[in-house]
Design an enzyme around this catalytic site. Sequence first.
Site, mmCIF file in Angstrom:
data_model
loop_
_atom_site.group_PDB
_atom_site.id
_atom_site.type_symbol
_atom_site.label_atom_id
_atom_site.label_comp_id
_atom_site.label_asym_id
_atom_site.label_seq_id
_atom_site.Cartn_x
_atom_site.Cartn_y
_atom_site.Cartn_z
ATOM 1 N N GLU A 170 -34.872 -7.058 35.027
ATOM 2 C CA GLU A 170 -34.417 -5.753 34.523
ATOM 3 C C GLU A 170 -32.933 -5.617 34.821
ATOM 4 O OE1 GLU A 170 -36.985 -2.443 34.997
ATOM 5 O OE2 GLU A 170 -35.345 -1.007 35.245
ATOM 6 N N ARG A 171 -32.188 -5.258 33.769
ATOM 7 C CA ARG A 171 -30.732 -5.139 33.885
ATOM 8 C C ARG A 171 -30.117 -6.433 34.397
ATOM 9 N NH1 ARG A 171 -30.829 -1.197 30.391
ATOM 10 N NH2 ARG A 171 -31.971 0.608 31.147
ATOM 11 N N GLU A 296 -38.619 7.986 36.872
ATOM 12 C CA GLU A 296 -38.676 7.309 35.581
ATOM 13 C C GLU A 296 -40.092 6.808 35.283
ATOM 14 O OE1 GLU A 296 -35.346 4.523 35.885
ATOM 15 O OE2 GLU A 296 -34.009 6.110 35.196
ATOM 16 N N ARG A 346 -29.376 17.020 36.294
ATOM 17 C CA ARG A 346 -29.882 15.798 36.933
ATOM 18 C C ARG A 346 -29.125 15.468 38.215
ATOM 19 N NH1 ARG A 346 -30.375 9.886 33.950
ATOM 20 N NH2 ARG A 346 -30.060 8.633 35.825
ATOM 21 N N ASP A 375 -26.082 7.629 38.086
ATOM 22 C CA ASP A 375 -26.653 6.293 37.961
ATOM 23 C C ASP A 375 -25.577 5.219 37.833
ATOM 24 O OD1 ASP A 375 -28.585 4.392 37.790
ATOM 25 O OD2 ASP A 375 -29.193 4.833 35.745
ATOM 26 N N GLU A 397 -27.211 2.731 48.388
ATOM 27 C CA GLU A 397 -27.598 1.765 47.350
ATOM 28 C C GLU A 397 -26.444 1.552 46.366
ATOM 29 O OE1 GLU A 397 -31.540 2.068 45.416
ATOM 30 O OE2 GLU A 397 -30.545 1.628 43.523
ATOM 31 N N GLU A 403 -24.678 -3.101 35.198
ATOM 32 C CA GLU A 403 -25.375 -2.379 34.139
ATOM 33 C C GLU A 403 -24.443 -1.503 33.306
ATOM 34 O OE1 GLU A 403 -28.591 0.048 35.543
ATOM 35 O OE2 GLU A 403 -28.980 0.896 33.562
HETATM 36 C C1 GCU Z 1 -31.277 2.799 35.960
HETATM 37 C C2 GCU Z 1 -31.630 1.628 35.104
HETATM 38 C C3 GCU Z 1 -33.090 1.324 35.149
HETATM 39 C C4 GCU Z 1 -33.570 1.236 36.587
HETATM 40 C C5 GCU Z 1 -33.198 2.495 37.338
HETATM 41 C C6 GCU Z 1 -33.504 2.441 38.826
HETATM 42 O O1 GCU Z 1 -31.766 3.978 35.375
HETATM 43 O O2 GCU Z 1 -31.214 1.869 33.779
HETATM 44 O O3 GCU Z 1 -33.293 0.108 34.459
HETATM 45 O O4 GCU Z 1 -34.919 1.029 36.627
HETATM 46 O O5 GCU Z 1 -31.813 2.678 37.236
HETATM 47 O O6 GCU Z 1 -32.560 2.349 39.606
HETATM 48 O O7 GCU Z 1 -34.647 2.520 39.226
#
Ligand code: GCU
Length: 688
Positions: A170-171, A296, A346, A375, A397, A403
């Site tokens: 992911e990313r 998310e 947000r 983000d 973090e 990204e």
């Molecule tokens: C961002 C990112 C996601 C990721 C999320 C996270 O939103 O686009 O792909 O899952 O960060 O940090 O959990």
Amino acid sequence: MSGVRSFFAGTDPCWLTPATKQPVLRAEVSVDSADPLADTVRAELDLLRQAAGAADAAPDGVREILLCTLDRLGRTPVGRDLADAVHAAVPRAGLGAEGFVVVRRGERLVIAAGAGRGLLYGWYHLLRQAAPLAATTGADHTEAHRPACAVRMVNQWDNMAVHPVMGSVERGYAGRSFFYRDGRVVADLSRVRDYARLLASVGINALSVNNVNVHATETRLLTDHLPDLARIADVLREHGITTYLSVSYAAPIELGGLDTADPREQRVARWWAEAVERVYSAIPDLGGFVVKADSENRPGPFTYGADHADGANLLARALRPHGGTVYWRCFVYDCHQDWRDRSTDRARAAYDHFVPLDGRFDDNVVLQVKYGPLDFQVREAVSPLIGALRHTRVALELQITQEYTGQQRHICYLGPLWTEILGFDTTGAGGPTIGDIASGRAGRPTGGVVAVSNVGDDANWTGHKLAQANLFAYGRLAWDPLASPDEVLAEWARATFAVDAATLAELTALMSGSLRTYEKYTAPLGVGFMVTPHTHYGPSVNGYEYSPWGTYHFADRDGVGVDRTVASGSGYTAQYPEPLASRYEDPASCPDELLLFFHHVPYSHVLRSGRTVIQHIYDTHFDGCDEVEDLVRRWSAIADRFDAATRRNVDERLAEQLRCAREWRDQVNTYFFRMSGVPDAEGRTIHR
Ligand code: GCU
């Protein structure tokens, strides 16, 4: 383990090339064989011997090198004077488990530490110097090092099974995962071993090995794949890296067949206790779990009317008997927001959720907080949550994977961003900095620093060769948050490329400002996003404007920006203590670069710089693009001094960066020209 190991077969050794440059004649190690890192330290010296076997020592070079734990110094033939010098070099606070001293007297050099781990870090410290030891240490030399942050973690966002949208990593912008293939841990972990060596060489000591978005296959790392997870842990352990696992909060339902994951239910707690018991019988030194919950669309305690202290403590209590820790992410916000609803912001979410819970978390819970409240943007305010949590362990973090900063197609050296964050004064009045909090210097409980990885199975690890610098810099700044990002960059370049000093200087000069160049041609003045939805690459000014994700810029014909003031907006500014809150609340004192993060202002608003907002937008977009053209020119002038793979890679990616920067410039300028009707004072081309 015995004999000489081979590393980096068929892959780029990054900055770990210079063993061959060390004209050392004799290298010895003295460390207790029971030390978990003894074999690794010995193997490193074998590599050196192999590489330097035929080398002649430079006339003023180091001929003998000894790596020795302090307790064994007396038993080595190092000589009384040198032994005394080593003991004298140990700082009063000691070296801890990871610190080391380097003492050189003439032809002899000693690296001493409390344990094998410190010896390994000391050894990599020398290796990173790249030049022969003689050139870097001088004939009479003493230095002592100890990491500032106890936990220096990297998070892999690797999926075991390729995700239909997010792919293998992911990313991830550097190919596929080298941990997993086809829903399983790979059989041959040699690439993972190389990675462990790379990470250890910059001081990383913890790694979570799967994506925080834990899907069905990865949930089974807790069960079916446990033996394979143990194999990964074995390899990481060789380099002093503790394994962490990302787990799904709903695992009791998904794996255990329970009909609930309510943290207050005994049977849920029992399920976790048993699951954790099994994991620790396979990996007795597991660091613990990383959890993304109620974030998310991930499951979490909210489903049961419980809060995040209930949720985090549930896992913490299962981990406690085994000495494990839960890294609980604070990236909790409403991703189903109605864009029409102006009362939801947000940016407020993480603070609003977690500050009221401060003090309720067990001491083996670490709250993992993204550096900004949105983000990983190239510019956003530093999260007020990190400073506000006084009674809970907190980890900062960061994101190494780019990204929102060019996705390893653009040159964007992130060191300066991280330095700014680490140096951020959380009170605005001499209060602790983020670095003080992460390192424990603030006297508060800490969980260290964490960052999302940028590697994949591309031969050069990071897609863009120059993005290796970000992985390097993360490790170095986690070790020493006060290190200069330019010096770190120079250290990386020296260790990575066998080119002359002038070329290195030019390379680092063109990389060192690349973050600010990126900022110039993308979203202006801290307003953020304006990226293509989902991929997050390239411009789409209104891409997220009417979406449920809560990332808006609110541009209209009169002005732009997000009103986060107490006076007329979301009230976010009040999450900061004074005098920061007032500084951000008033557009006159708000730093220019964050103006649109905190305020909605007319295009004619005059910045502290003296320029109007609209002219600033035009200027920075033209300048940013010109700077990329300049990057291309400057790189072309030195490119032929680099190896063919680097040349090709950087050429190709710079061409894409320039294409993309032009697209950003033109879309952003045209958008704001159409909105405002204000022409560019300098009459440059803005497409209509
Ligand atoms: C961002 C990112 C996601 C990721 C999320 C996270 O939103 O686009 O792909 O899952 O960060 O940090 O959990």
